[in-house]
Design an enzyme around this catalytic site. Structure first.
Site, PDB file in Angstrom:
ATOM      1  N   ASN A  33       0.829  -1.198   0.000  1.00 31.06           N
ATOM      2  CA  ASN A  33       0.000   0.000   0.000  1.00 31.06           C
ATOM      3  C   ASN A  33       0.871   1.259   0.000  1.00 31.06           C
ATOM      4  O   ASN A  33       1.068   1.881  -1.026  1.00 31.06           O
ATOM      5  CB  ASN A  33      -0.947  -0.004   1.198  1.00 31.06           C
ATOM      6  CG  ASN A  33      -2.084   0.991   1.031  1.00 31.06           C
ATOM      7  OD1 ASN A  33      -1.906   2.079   0.519  1.00 31.06           O
ATOM      8  ND2 ASN A  33      -3.271   0.611   1.472  1.00 31.06           N
ATOM      9  N   ASP A  34       1.424   1.616   1.139  1.00 34.84           N
ATOM     10  CA  ASP A  34       2.158   2.882   1.258  1.00 34.84           C
ATOM     11  C   ASP A  34       3.362   2.959   0.333  1.00 34.84           C
ATOM     12  O   ASP A  34       3.687   4.034  -0.181  1.00 34.84           O
ATOM     13  CB  ASP A  34       2.619   3.091   2.705  1.00 34.84           C
ATOM     14  CG  ASP A  34       1.442   3.190   3.659  1.00 34.84           C
ATOM     15  OD1 ASP A  34       0.409   3.748   3.246  1.00 34.84           O
ATOM     16  OD2 ASP A  34       1.549   2.708   4.790  1.00 34.84           O
ATOM     17  N   ILE A  35       4.031   1.835   0.102  1.00 36.69           N
ATOM     18  CA  ILE A  35       5.272   1.876  -0.680  1.00 36.69           C
ATOM     19  C   ILE A  35       5.020   2.059  -2.171  1.00 36.69           C
ATOM     20  O   ILE A  35       5.966   2.244  -2.942  1.00 36.69           O
ATOM     21  CB  ILE A  35       6.125   0.616  -0.444  1.00 36.69           C
ATOM     22  CG1 ILE A  35       5.374  -0.639  -0.907  1.00 36.69           C
ATOM     23  CG2 ILE A  35       6.525   0.507   1.007  1.00 36.69           C
ATOM     24  CD1 ILE A  35       6.222  -1.900  -0.871  1.00 36.69           C
ATOM     25  N   VAL A  36       3.741   2.016  -2.595  1.00 38.31           N
ATOM     26  CA  VAL A  36       3.396   2.284  -4.002  1.00 38.31           C
ATOM     27  C   VAL A  36       2.373   3.417  -4.095  1.00 38.31           C
ATOM     28  O   VAL A  36       1.642   3.523  -5.078  1.00 38.31           O
ATOM     29  CB  VAL A  36       2.836   1.005  -4.680  1.00 38.31           C
ATOM     30  CG1 VAL A  36       3.923  -0.047  -4.824  1.00 38.31           C
ATOM     31  CG2 VAL A  36       1.640   0.442  -3.912  1.00 38.31           C
ATOM     32  N   SER A  87      -1.416   1.704   7.458  1.00 35.76           N
ATOM     33  CA  SER A  87      -1.267   3.080   7.934  1.00 35.76           C
ATOM     34  C   SER A  87      -2.586   3.828   7.961  1.00 35.76           C
ATOM     35  O   SER A  87      -2.675   4.912   8.531  1.00 35.76           O
ATOM     36  CB  SER A  87      -0.284   3.844   7.035  1.00 35.76           C
ATOM     37  OG  SER A  87      -0.852   4.001   5.741  1.00 35.76           O
TER      38      SER A  87
END
Length: 481
Positions: A409-412, A450
């Site tokens: 999620n957050d890393i893309v 997150s």
């Protein structure tokens, strides 16, 4: 009973093995051998320390070692790979609490030695540590007191901080950043009071100062980590690892144990370096991590996301993959939860057999522990040479036909680049949206760990493959030519 010279030689050998272990962990192909270096080094350290000069009470020590070893073995056997981050956090807490107990005991022994020495003609038999204390000059005793203060403070912060990190990683504590009214001023006030107590202790105040000092440090550790969001736990766990190392090194000085000093310094320095690297990977301030202000405050409301998530079935994904020449797979914690790594490995094998270029893109903080995804892929026998770090592959996404995001999620999340008010603004991310087509394997439409919405899921070239990651990948295997 072994001689001190023999024990010192064993300590040097163990230290060399620990250094080789750390060095080998930087390379995936050497990692297994490196782990064995660490295991052998620790076995040597425990064995030769236990039978060194001045050590006794084997009737108590040996059963405790056996009981602890059995518990550790059973826990490690039962813990799944997805639970490794919280296990690591829990183990850090043990190191911190041990440092507090050893430091308290060291001061009690110091006080007992001074009391005996004050009585003329006293002939009490001292323990090995107390005998060592009895030989110290006044300035050396002051240094011992400084070691005790440092060990208690760092150890207590590590203990409660690691307990809260464990809770957030295990889902037992709310992952959102929370602080008591007063925020960082409470942490600052507790730190100032801790300093005053340390000064009182060094000037002859009673044992109560160390008890209150520990209580304040317990609070600081709790409040610091509670104030950090769950998405930032990989960095927090790494930082707590560093703290536990410094606590162990401080106890090494207190006990005059060279091996503990070396081991603690290795853990402390390597943890700090790793935390710094991860902070750079997330565009965060290193000092802010230490002070519990990780991520800072948002400048305003996050941007609204327009559009809708478009679903696709396995047949549609397979048809696109069959026509693609280049594929990049981005694994995340969702892959670990679904235990989909073996299915992914089989998918990669079939795609490569069909002549397609397939690579993996690994973000530095993918998963909930540094290197989490690399370990999972190695376990599934994915070739090392197709596992690429973010900096190696980010420029290739515009030339990629298909990007497959599995449980990330957050890393893309493109909001890191496009929305200055996003909680992850400025964080380097994998730019998968620049690929021709993006497929996202995800259980549902909810946000990630997150709690941040991801605009990637609403882009025109993104299609959502909903469902359990392993089942989704398994359904693709029979459809790949």
């Amino acid at each position: 009973m072994l001689s001190q010279g023999f024990v010192s030689a064993a300590a040097i050998a163990a230290s060399v093995l620990f250094i080789l272990s750390l060095g080998g962990l930087s390379n995936q192909e050497k990692a297994k051998r490196a782990v064995w270096y660490g295991i052998v080094g620790m076995a040597v350290a425990v064995l030769f320390t236990a039978f060194g000069p001045g050590i006794g009470n084997y009737w108590l020590m040996i059963p405790m070692i056996v009981i602890g070893s059995v518990i550790g073995w059973k826990v490690a056997k039962q813990v799944a790979m997805t639970e490794m981050p919280q296990l690591v956090a829990a183990l850090h807490s043990f190191v911190g609490l041990a440092a507090v107990f050893v430091a308290w005991n060291a001061d009690l022994e110091r006080r007992r030695v001074l009391a005996v020495q004050a009585v003329e003609g006293a002939t009490e038999q001292f323990s090995a540590f107390a005998a060592l204390v009895a030989t110290k000059a006044p300035d050396e005793l002051t240094f011992l007191q400084l070691e005790v203060v440092f060990a208690i403070f760092i150890g207590a912060v590590t203990f409660t901080g690691s307990v809260i990190a464990f809770g957030k990683l295990a889902g037992k504590v709310d992952g959102k950043a929370k602080q008591l009214p007063g925020g960082h001023m409470l942490n600052a006030g507790a730190a100032v009071l801790s300093l005053l107590l340390a000064i009182l202790y060094l000037n002859g105040a009673g044992f109560w100062t160390l008890l209150v000092l520990a209580a304040l440090a317990f609070f600081i550790g709790y409040h610091l980590i509670m104030g950090i969001g769950g998405a930032d736990m990989p960095v927090v766990v790494s930082m707590l690892n560093s703290y536990s190392g410094w606590a162990a090194a401080a106890i090494g000085f207190t006990l005059s144990n060279d091996l503990l000093i070396v081991t603690g310094a290795l853990v402390g320095s390597s943890g700090a370096i790793l935390s710094y690297i991860m902070c750079k990977a997330m565009n965060r301030n290193f000092i802010s991590v230490i002070l519990g202000g990780f991520g800072g405050a948002q400048a305003g409301a996050a941007a609204e996301i327009e559009g809708e998530q478009v679903a696709i079935d396995a047949a549609g994904v397979a048809a696109t993959l069959n026509n693609a020449d280049s594929v990049v797979i981005v694994p995340g914690y969702g892959m670990a939860v679904a235990q989909a790594q073996n299915a992914v490995s089989e998918l990669v094998r079939k795609l490569r057999s069909a002549g397609k270029e397939v690579r993996f893109a690994i973000h530095p903080v993918a998963g909930r522990l540094p290197g989490h995804m690399n370990v999972l892929l190695a376990e599934a026998r994915v070739p090392y040479d197709i596992v690429m770090e973010m900096d190696e592959i980010n420029d290739d996404f515009p030339k990629t036909d298909v990007a497959i995001v599995i449980g990330s999620n957050d890393i893309v999340n493109p909001a890191a680049q496009d929305d200055p008010n996003s909680p992850i603004a400025g964080m380097p991310v994998l730019e998968v949206w620049k690929s021709r087509v993006v497929f996202v394997c995800k259980r549902g439409q909810g946000t990630g760990y997150s709690g941040i919405e991801n605009p990637l899921f609403y882009k025109e070239n993104t299609r959502m493959l909903y469902g359990d990651a392993r089942e989704s990948i398994d359904s693709l295997l029979s459809l790949i030519d």
